[in-house]
Enzyme design. Structure first.
Site, PDB file in Angstrom:
ATOM      1  N   GLY A 170       5.682 -45.211   0.462  1.00  0.00           N
ATOM      2  CA  GLY A 170       5.666 -45.349  -0.997  1.00  0.00           C
ATOM      3  C   GLY A 170       6.777 -44.552  -1.657  1.00  0.00           C
TER       4      GLY A 170
ATOM      5  N   GLY B  97       2.324 -39.067  -2.350  1.00  0.00           N
ATOM      6  CA  GLY B  97       1.698 -40.118  -1.559  1.00  0.00           C
ATOM      7  C   GLY B  97       2.381 -40.291  -0.223  1.00  0.00           C
ATOM      8  N   SER B  98       2.396 -41.523   0.242  1.00  0.00           N
ATOM      9  CA  SER B  98       2.900 -41.793   1.590  1.00  0.00           C
ATOM     10  C   SER B  98       4.423 -41.782   1.647  1.00  0.00           C
ATOM     11  CB  SER B  98       2.415 -43.168   2.048  1.00  0.00           C
ATOM     12  OG  SER B  98       3.049 -44.180   1.276  1.00  0.00           O
TER      13      SER B  98
ATOM     14  N   GLU C 117       3.146 -37.691  10.299  1.00  0.00           N
ATOM     15  CA  GLU C 117       1.826 -37.350   9.783  1.00  0.00           C
ATOM     16  C   GLU C 117       0.794 -38.420  10.141  1.00  0.00           C
ATOM     17  OE1 GLU C 117       1.477 -37.683   5.489  1.00  0.00           O
ATOM     18  OE2 GLU C 117       0.049 -36.015   5.444  1.00  0.00           O
TER      19      GLU C 117
ATOM     20  N   CYS D 178      -2.029 -32.802   1.889  1.00  0.00           N
ATOM     21  CA  CYS D 178      -0.621 -32.928   2.293  1.00  0.00           C
ATOM     22  C   CYS D 178      -0.213 -31.767   3.182  1.00  0.00           C
ATOM     23  CB  CYS D 178       0.270 -32.983   1.062  1.00  0.00           C
ATOM     24  SG  CYS D 178      -0.084 -31.672  -0.097  1.00  0.00           S
TER      25      CYS D 178
ATOM     26  N   GLU E 165       6.720 -36.352  -3.121  1.00  0.00           N
ATOM     27  CA  GLU E 165       6.155 -35.534  -2.049  1.00  0.00           C
ATOM     28  C   GLU E 165       5.478 -36.505  -1.108  1.00  0.00           C
ATOM     29  OE1 GLU E 165       3.362 -32.511  -3.375  1.00  0.00           O
ATOM     30  OE2 GLU E 165       2.385 -32.803  -1.442  1.00  0.00           O
TER      31      GLU E 165
END
Lengths: 496, 496
Positions: free
Chosen positions: B221, B217-218, B363, B278, B241
């Site tokens: 997070g 996720g982010s 990102e 991703c 990740e």
């Protein structure tokens, strides 16, 4: 072998900081010659920057060159001769015989890693060849291997001045390493050594070019470095080997068969190196009706020679923890209290008291051990299940008991890195199969080892190459496999 | 396929908490049927305790039983048929074709792991046999292999509802997993699924019986979970990740030879799954005189169909980050701004501006990419060296350029988990050689992968057995090697 007390910043001697300290002889408390200069921030930075500059040349140096470098370090350490052992002995009070053994282990360790990288399969080369005709999408050519992480910082450990410190121990070995680096054409900065107390260590861990940290020492020290590293802008792994009381389970059949030899073996293991081993058996667990064994163990411990500990602070810590242990609820001291506490101590307690006070599990660094009596197998298993992480766990039993206590083994697989049957945890064999590590709080990195060839993976990471032309691939990943290493090729292990 | 909205605590359906939420169809913003119940603390605790109870039976179940279980999960997921795809589509707006592909990948992934554990060599069995006659000390018999860590918690990822979530995705697959567990005789608690927002997640990470966390996720997070886990009484690994902008280096020769095809290929990769990969190529680096290519890429992006993003918050985040990007110093938007920003965006900037503003590397989750122009090779290398960690890096060049830019490859080996030549980063092949990971901040565990068979090592650790009788050793470490796995026996790889 001349000691200058200066920091080694690659090939440069440096003493620009103002803080100085001297080593002390723990046997007679005298100061040993040479003032050491504590590294200041500019020196830490210079050492790390040199390492970063050396990284490219070193990591792309051929395997032979790097293996030669490792072996040359061993040769140069041996070439220092007895002077090295004499100085180590003065600084640590460790017996010369033990230090000779440790030197041989250090040299063999270097040779083992030289042979490991020469053989080459450790890189874990994996190749899945592509297929441009696959539907619905073409299959890419994917290859991976382990590559070095980057510059790393290692904190030496006083209880292993050679094997766990400057790859060998102190300034003399450091000079031997530099000598070896120069003889084998390694880049300046491939090795630096800085001295000091906590501040240079903090600077090292926080330096943005440092990619990983190795540490052997106390729980407080290791945990502090772990916290520092996790709070960096870019967190890095900390491989800290910290405290462990290394539980030993003494099953009834074993005590019935061999109580004399177990008492003697344990006493020797508890007192080895004045108890200053990370694998020291500091916690014994047995079932009731063990009074006879307790008396035998107390006598065997009392017969051991008092040892000299590595330094004042370690001795004071041992004395204070021993007094603390004696005063805990339900704990009885079974050995006589001598003038100096740097003699072996045996304490006993009941499982119920142990389960009620988690601090009883903590390491007492020194020749001390606590025997806990469980009422029956069930309570023994409950006690095992309550344990935190340890480097080792040991079971003394008959072969039948080991099968009968299969559930104990299963519990201990979750509690310790290494499980020993009918032996003693001190003595860590340097080999491919060794795992010297364990769940937290024994270490901060339970999936890695600090001893044996698997230790190499602490400082590497996988890199994957997709659809690369042969000539741009690392040699280990080219079709021809010129080094003949074992690789996983389309799911099959092969050297072709 | 009936959805109840309840948490699955092993085989039990549970909805004891008071919070409810519903899935929304991102295509038309309507609420989808079934109220989901957010797990409350008792449910999280019950799920973890069931997992702990199941751990012993599951980890000691034979290899065949566990492999059968994995394959049965695949069968049960397939047996759900089109209903699964239809519901996934409603919840995510991902096209059915893409979801069908993802389902096949998920099933193949399960089969790959079944074959991996059947083959068995992954356990990394290592044996060094003892020698009681060795001087000065006898050599112990030492053996090690990988053993499971314990119960782990996995956070699902909305952009891969099947492959990266409930091993397949949502409640339906969860039921398929339970079905498979029951059909293959697995213990209750081997799998649970709990729903909710941040609180159940926090409870899961802090639960003392949880041994590791997987997360996709982010950055926010993942970093929050990493910090939580490091501050537990017993820290545990977090395999998070997180974000990555996946730099693509476009060397001059490649742009000269194939600018049309690269523009089209990049546009498709940027827009794949509405940019919600991703490995989305969010950062392009080329050298000056790239105006022609910039125009081609802008046109190719404008020709892409607008996509529907996974949900409101993700779309709002994309719109806000895109507006932010457009307003940054030195950044120009090359694509026309449409009514909705959920169309592809191309931004351009100069290397000097990029180097001055670290946020330009971050990102933008969605179909957006930033092209940075470097004045020359030197500036391009400087830019590469300035990068943080990414999941992937890509180089488009001629074969000659790849040799000429060997220093670029060396830099990128330190910056990305996977380096792609003349391809696109989206699309992660599931195979033995894949490394899907990368240096921080792309992940919190750069030495591990979330895709491919090496992922198994995230949830295992070595255990070492010293001087054990044959009958008490795990079968993989017994002399007879009944499973015929590849082992490192006294330093030699062998199946005997």
């Amino acid at each position: 072998m001349e000691l200058t007390g200066k920091n080694l910043i690659g090939n440069e001697l440096s003493a620009t900081g103002t803080n100085r300290f001297q080593a002390k002889n723990p046997s007679d408390n005298t100061q040993l010659p040479v003032e050491f200069s504590e590294a200041e921030s500019g020196e830490v930075d210079a050492a790390v920057r040199k390492a970063r500059s050396a990284f490219s040349a070193f990591s792309t140096a051929g395997v032979e060159a790097r293996a030669d470098f490792l072996e040359a370090i061993g040769d140069e350490i041996l070439a220092l001769g007895d002077e090295l052992i004499a100085r180590c002995h003065l600084e640590t009070a460790l017996p010369e015989g033990r230090l000779n053994g440790e030197r041989m282990r250090t040299v063999n360790q270097l040779k083992l890693f030289a042979s490991l990288i020469r053989e080459g399969s450790w890189v874990n080369a994996r190749i899945d060849t592509g297929d441009s005709t696959r539907e619905p999408l073409p299959k890419p050519d994917v290859r991976q291997m382990q590559k070095p992480l980057g510059p790393v910082g290692i904190f030496g450990a006083s209880n292993f001045p050679l094997a766990f410190s400057v790859a060998g121990g102190d300034t003399a070995s450091a000079l031997a390493i530099l000598q070896a680096a120069n003889k084998t054409g390694m880049p300046d900065g491939v090795f630096s050594m800085i001295h000091g107390h906590s501040e240079p260590g903090r600077l090292l861990v926080m330096h943005e070019e440092i990619c990983a940290i190795g540490f052997t020492g106390s729980f407080q020290g290791g945990k502090a470095l772990f916290n520092l590293a996790n709070n960096r802008r870019v967190p890095i792994p900390v491989y800290a080997e910290m405290g462990s009381s290394n539980p030993v389970f003494l099953l009834p059949g074993a005590l019935k068969e061999r109580s004399d030899s177990i008492a003697k073996g344990l006493a020797a293991s508890v007192c080895l190196g004045a108890g200053q081993f990370c694998t020291n058996p500091g916690l014994l667990v047995s079932q009731k009706d063990n009074d006879d064994f307790t008396r035998k163990l107390a006598s065997a411990l009392e017969e051991q020679q008092p040892g000299t500990m590595l330094g004042d602070s370690i001795r004071e810590n041992y004395e204070s923890l021993s007094r603390g242990m004696a005063s805990k609820t339900g704990v009885t001291q079974q050995t006589s209290m001598a003038e100096s506490n740097v003699i072996a101590n045996l304490f006993t307690t009941e499982a119920s008291d142990f389960l009620a006070d988690k601090t009883l599990e903590e390491e007492v660094f020194g020749p001390s051990t606590l025997m806990v009596s469980a009422g029956n197998k069930e309570e023994l298993l409950k006690l095992a299940a309550s344990l935190g992480g340890h480097l080792t766990a040991t079971i003394h039993g008959t072969a039948e008991e080991l099968e009968e206590y299969a559930d104990l083994i299963e519990i201990l697989e979750g509690k310790a890195g290494r499980i020993i049957f009918n032996g003693y945890p001190t003595g860590v064999e340097v080999c491919h199969s060794m795992h010297h590590g364990g769940p937290y709080p024994a270490t901060t990195a339970p999936q890695t080892t600090s001893v044996g060839t698997m230790a190499i993976y602490r400082f590497t990471k996988p890199v994957c190459y997709q659809d690369f032309p042969q000539s741009s691939l690392p040699v280990e990943l080219r079709d021809a496999n010129p080094r003949g290493i074992l690789r996983l090729l389309n799911g099959e292990y092969t050297r072709s």
